[in-house]
Design a protein around this motif. Structure first.
Motif, PDB file in Angstrom:
ATOM      1  N   ASN A 167      39.037  35.892  38.895  1.00 41.99           N
ATOM      2  CA  ASN A 167      40.124  34.917  38.941  1.00 41.99           C
ATOM      3  C   ASN A 167      41.339  35.450  39.694  1.00 41.99           C
ATOM      4  O   ASN A 167      41.989  34.711  40.440  1.00 41.99           O
ATOM      5  CB  ASN A 167      40.525  34.513  37.517  1.00 41.99           C
ATOM      6  CG  ASN A 167      39.535  33.559  36.874  1.00 41.99           C
ATOM      7  OD1 ASN A 167      39.511  32.380  37.166  1.00 41.99           O
ATOM      8  ND2 ASN A 167      38.683  34.088  36.001  1.00 41.99           N
ATOM      9  N   ALA A 168      41.652  36.723  39.523  1.00 41.99           N
ATOM     10  CA  ALA A 168      42.814  37.297  40.194  1.00 41.99           C
ATOM     11  C   ALA A 168      42.620  37.365  41.709  1.00 41.99           C
ATOM     12  O   ALA A 168      43.583  37.252  42.476  1.00 41.99           O
ATOM     13  CB  ALA A 168      43.102  38.692  39.640  1.00 41.99           C
TER      14      ALA A 168
ATOM     15  N   GLY B 189      49.831  30.286  53.452  1.00 44.11           N
ATOM     16  CA  GLY B 189      49.163  29.573  52.369  1.00 44.11           C
ATOM     17  C   GLY B 189      48.254  30.474  51.552  1.00 44.11           C
ATOM     18  O   GLY B 189      48.245  30.415  50.313  1.00 44.11           O
ATOM     19  N   ILE B 190      47.490  31.329  52.230  1.00 37.86           N
ATOM     20  CA  ILE B 190      46.602  32.268  51.528  1.00 37.86           C
ATOM     21  C   ILE B 190      47.412  33.278  50.729  1.00 37.86           C
ATOM     22  O   ILE B 190      47.056  33.627  49.591  1.00 37.86           O
ATOM     23  CB  ILE B 190      45.675  32.976  52.530  1.00 37.86           C
ATOM     24  CG1 ILE B 190      44.705  31.968  53.169  1.00 37.86           C
ATOM     25  CG2 ILE B 190      44.895  34.095  51.859  1.00 37.86           C
ATOM     26  CD1 ILE B 190      43.908  32.529  54.323  1.00 37.86           C
ATOM     27  N   LEU B 191      48.508  33.740  51.310  1.00 37.95           N
ATOM     28  CA  LEU B 191      49.378  34.694  50.609  1.00 37.95           C
ATOM     29  C   LEU B 191      49.941  34.080  49.335  1.00 37.95           C
ATOM     30  O   LEU B 191      49.951  34.721  48.274  1.00 37.95           O
ATOM     31  CB  LEU B 191      50.510  35.144  51.525  1.00 37.95           C
ATOM     32  CG  LEU B 191      51.548  36.094  50.905  1.00 37.95           C
ATOM     33  CD1 LEU B 191      50.875  37.390  50.451  1.00 37.95           C
ATOM     34  CD2 LEU B 191      52.674  36.389  51.897  1.00 37.95           C
ATOM     35  N   ILE B 192      50.397  32.841  49.424  1.00 40.06           N
ATOM     36  CA  ILE B 192      50.950  32.156  48.245  1.00 40.06           C
ATOM     37  C   ILE B 192      49.874  31.982  47.177  1.00 40.06           C
ATOM     38  O   ILE B 192      50.115  32.226  45.987  1.00 40.06           O
ATOM     39  CB  ILE B 192      51.550  30.798  48.658  1.00 40.06           C
ATOM     40  CG1 ILE B 192      52.816  31.024  49.479  1.00 40.06           C
ATOM     41  CG2 ILE B 192      51.862  29.940  47.430  1.00 40.06           C
ATOM     42  CD1 ILE B 192      53.397  29.765  50.079  1.00 40.06           C
ATOM     43  N   ARG B 193      48.684  31.573  47.576  1.00 44.27           N
ATOM     44  CA  ARG B 193      47.589  31.442  46.625  1.00 44.27           C
ATOM     45  C   ARG B 193      47.270  32.786  45.969  1.00 44.27           C
ATOM     46  O   ARG B 193      47.034  32.857  44.750  1.00 44.27           O
ATOM     47  CB  ARG B 193      46.332  30.915  47.321  1.00 44.27           C
ATOM     48  CG  ARG B 193      46.392  29.446  47.723  1.00 44.27           C
ATOM     49  CD  ARG B 193      45.058  29.009  48.315  1.00 44.27           C
ATOM     50  NE  ARG B 193      43.990  29.202  47.365  1.00 44.27           N
ATOM     51  CZ  ARG B 193      42.735  29.548  47.699  1.00 44.27           C
ATOM     52  NH1 ARG B 193      42.421  29.742  48.985  1.00 44.27           N
ATOM     53  NH2 ARG B 193      41.816  29.706  46.774  1.00 44.27           N
ATOM     54  N   SER B 194      47.255  33.837  46.760  1.00 40.30           N
ATOM     55  CA  SER B 194      46.939  35.165  46.231  1.00 40.30           C
ATOM     56  C   SER B 194      47.955  35.608  45.191  1.00 40.30           C
ATOM     57  O   SER B 194      47.591  36.130  44.132  1.00 40.30           O
ATOM     58  CB  SER B 194      46.888  36.198  47.373  1.00 40.30           C
ATOM     59  OG  SER B 194      45.933  35.832  48.353  1.00 40.30           O
ATOM     60  N   VAL B 195      49.230  35.407  45.496  1.00 43.80           N
ATOM     61  CA  VAL B 195      50.292  35.805  44.570  1.00 43.80           C
ATOM     62  C   VAL B 195      50.188  35.018  43.261  1.00 43.80           C
ATOM     63  O   VAL B 195      50.308  35.586  42.173  1.00 43.80           O
ATOM     64  CB  VAL B 195      51.674  35.597  45.221  1.00 43.80           C
ATOM     65  CG1 VAL B 195      52.792  35.780  44.184  1.00 43.80           C
ATOM     66  CG2 VAL B 195      51.864  36.572  46.382  1.00 43.80           C
ATOM     67  N   ILE B 196      49.944  33.718  43.355  1.00 41.38           N
ATOM     68  CA  ILE B 196      49.837  32.886  42.142  1.00 41.38           C
ATOM     69  C   ILE B 196      48.651  33.328  41.295  1.00 41.38           C
ATOM     70  O   ILE B 196      48.771  33.474  40.062  1.00 41.38           O
ATOM     71  CB  ILE B 196      49.707  31.396  42.510  1.00 41.38           C
ATOM     72  CG1 ILE B 196      50.977  30.906  43.215  1.00 41.38           C
ATOM     73  CG2 ILE B 196      49.470  30.560  41.252  1.00 41.38           C
ATOM     74  CD1 ILE B 196      50.888  29.480  43.722  1.00 41.38           C
ATOM     75  N   HIS B 197      47.512  33.559  41.923  1.00 42.86           N
ATOM     76  CA  HIS B 197      46.319  33.965  41.170  1.00 42.86           C
ATOM     77  C   HIS B 197      46.543  35.341  40.499  1.00 42.86           C
ATOM     78  O   HIS B 197      46.193  35.506  39.321  1.00 42.86           O
ATOM     79  CB  HIS B 197      45.102  34.045  42.087  1.00 42.86           C
ATOM     80  CG  HIS B 197      44.333  32.764  42.185  1.00 42.86           C
ATOM     81  ND1 HIS B 197      43.382  32.404  41.263  1.00 42.86           N
ATOM     82  CD2 HIS B 197      44.376  31.769  43.105  1.00 42.86           C
ATOM     83  CE1 HIS B 197      42.869  31.225  41.601  1.00 42.86           C
ATOM     84  NE2 HIS B 197      43.450  30.826  42.708  1.00 42.86           N
ATOM     85  N   MET B 198      47.120  36.279  41.229  1.00 47.64           N
ATOM     86  CA  MET B 198      47.329  37.603  40.645  1.00 47.64           C
ATOM     87  C   MET B 198      48.379  37.571  39.551  1.00 47.64           C
ATOM     88  O   MET B 198      48.316  38.330  38.586  1.00 47.64           O
ATOM     89  CB  MET B 198      47.738  38.590  41.754  1.00 47.64           C
ATOM     90  CG  MET B 198      46.592  38.971  42.687  1.00 47.64           C
ATOM     91  SD  MET B 198      47.000  40.289  43.849  1.00 47.64           S
ATOM     92  CE  MET B 198      48.118  39.399  44.960  1.00 47.64           C
ATOM     93  N   THR B 199      49.349  36.659  39.661  1.00 46.02           N
ATOM     94  CA  THR B 199      50.372  36.532  38.638  1.00 46.02           C
ATOM     95  C   THR B 199      49.827  35.898  37.358  1.00 46.02           C
ATOM     96  O   THR B 199      50.129  36.343  36.243  1.00 46.02           O
ATOM     97  CB  THR B 199      51.551  35.681  39.150  1.00 46.02           C
ATOM     98  OG1 THR B 199      52.100  36.293  40.331  1.00 46.02           O
ATOM     99  CG2 THR B 199      52.634  35.577  38.095  1.00 46.02           C
ATOM    100  N   LEU B 200      48.995  34.864  37.530  1.00 46.30           N
ATOM    101  CA  LEU B 200      48.468  34.147  36.375  1.00 46.30           C
ATOM    102  C   LEU B 200      47.324  34.873  35.684  1.00 46.30           C
ATOM    103  O   LEU B 200      47.148  34.780  34.465  1.00 46.30           O
ATOM    104  CB  LEU B 200      48.000  32.743  36.790  1.00 46.30           C
ATOM    105  CG  LEU B 200      49.081  31.764  37.247  1.00 46.30           C
ATOM    106  CD1 LEU B 200      48.460  30.427  37.611  1.00 46.30           C
ATOM    107  CD2 LEU B 200      50.118  31.558  36.137  1.00 46.30           C
ATOM    108  N   PHE B 201      46.519  35.588  36.485  1.00 43.69           N
ATOM    109  CA  PHE B 201      45.305  36.176  35.926  1.00 43.69           C
ATOM    110  C   PHE B 201      45.303  37.701  35.996  1.00 43.69           C
ATOM    111  O   PHE B 201      44.384  38.337  35.565  1.00 43.69           O
ATOM    112  CB  PHE B 201      44.067  35.636  36.658  1.00 43.69           C
ATOM    113  CG  PHE B 201      43.976  34.121  36.638  1.00 43.69           C
ATOM    114  CD1 PHE B 201      43.623  33.464  35.482  1.00 43.69           C
ATOM    115  CD2 PHE B 201      44.270  33.379  37.781  1.00 43.69           C
ATOM    116  CE1 PHE B 201      43.530  32.080  35.454  1.00 43.69           C
ATOM    117  CE2 PHE B 201      44.179  32.008  37.764  1.00 43.69           C
ATOM    118  CZ  PHE B 201      43.801  31.351  36.605  1.00 43.69           C
TER     119      PHE B 201
END
Length: 310
Positions: free
Chosen positions: A259-260, A298-310
């Motif tokens: 998930n991260a 866009g990929i960077l933003i997705r990566s940051v959100i996933h690593m922050t949440l999971f």
């Protein structure tokens, strides 16, 4: 190095992935999407979403492509993008749409990973957020000097099939498409897993992991992700799923790590994806350099959100 054993093992794993993971999920999802399309539900959804997407430089057909890539597969938007090109969508809107497609995740990887623990709904929402950010960056910054003149037919949606099409016909049509997609992934899966087997047997992965160890420790990235990341970049999302599913079953990758890393590794901005989408039209090759900065953001933003949440 036992070449035959490596090839046979790769073939067995690839067929198992295609028949027992990809095929059932793709059949169900394509039947649902096909039924909604022939009943006109998708057209209604797209028309409702289109005004919300205009501030991001996207059109109603861009919304259709967004739905297709998130809920079907990376190949699903190809026909829509081709129609957009033929109908004269402006360069600026086309570049924004292309950036959105590159930055978002793909249904043919989201769904098969769901049984392994991927948070599907969260991944879809984050994928849309990343795609919209990529489109906005392209529309307002990297592609702001591109032409905005477009054909009057550019906003028209792809023609849905006749509403009179029966449920059995929908099931048969969607089932055929799902079988074609699943079996079509087998050669790439076999080739990529065979290459991975050769590389592992030669000790190149261990050598690369040792070389990258300081960087991986600094970034807090598990070294087991070196292999799937390389496969993703070179062979695409389907091959990445084949490798990561093997690592999960071997206990080398955890659910939280899946998930991260989803924001970074589940997207279409890889060599096969770039080649497939740029092959639609020569105009896409020209617009590619304008779409790249937006896609990367866009990929960077997705990566940051996933690593922050999971």
């Amino acid at each position: 190095m036992d070449v035959i054993s490596i090839i046979m093992s790769a073939g067995k794993s690839s067929v198992n992935v295609a028949l027992y993971t990809l095929l059932p999920i793709m059949v169900v999802m394509l039947i649902i999407m096909k039924y909604l399309e022939v009943r006109g539900v998708l057209d209604v959804v797209v028309r409702w979403i289109a005004p919300l997407l205009r501030p991001f430089g996207l059109t109603g057909m861009s919304a259709f492509a967004m739905i297709q890539i998130n809920f079907v597969s990376f190949a699903a938007p190809l026909a829509t993008l081709s129609i957009m090109d033929k109908r004269g969508v402006s360069d600026r809107q086309m570049a924004a749409t292309l950036a959105m497609i590159f930055a978002m995740g793909q249904g043919n990887v989201f769904y098969p990973l769901t049984p392994f623990g991927l948070h599907w709904l969260a991944s879809i929402i984050i994928s849309v957020i990343g795609g919209l950010c990529a489109a906005a960056v392209t529309w307002y910054f990297s592609g702001r000097k591109l032409s905005i003149a477009e054909n009057a037919r550019a906003e028209e949606l792809p023609n849905a099939e006749q509403n009179s099409q029966g449920l059995i016909s929908v099931i048969n049509s969607a089932g055929s498409d799902a079988i074609r997609l699943a079996l079509g992934a087998v050669p790439m899966l076999i080739l990529s897993l065979t290459i991975v087997g050769f590389v592992e047997a030669a000790g190149l992965i261990d050598m690369l992991q040792r070389l990258l160890m300081p960087l991986l420790l600094w970034l807090h990235v598990p070294q087991n992700f070196v292999l799937p990341a390389l496969v993703k970049c070179v062979a695409g999302g389907t091959a990445y799923f084949g490798v990561i599913s093997e690592l999960i079953q071997q206990g080398k990758v955890t659910v939280s790590q899946i998930n991260a890393s989803a924001g970074l590794l589940i997207q279409t901005f890889d060599l096969p994806g770039i080649g497939i989408f740029l092959g639609i039209s020569s105009r896409f090759v020209r617009l590619f350099r304008f779409a790249v900065p937006g896609a990367m953001v866009g990929i960077l933003i997705r990566s940051v959100i996933h690593m922050t949440l999971f």
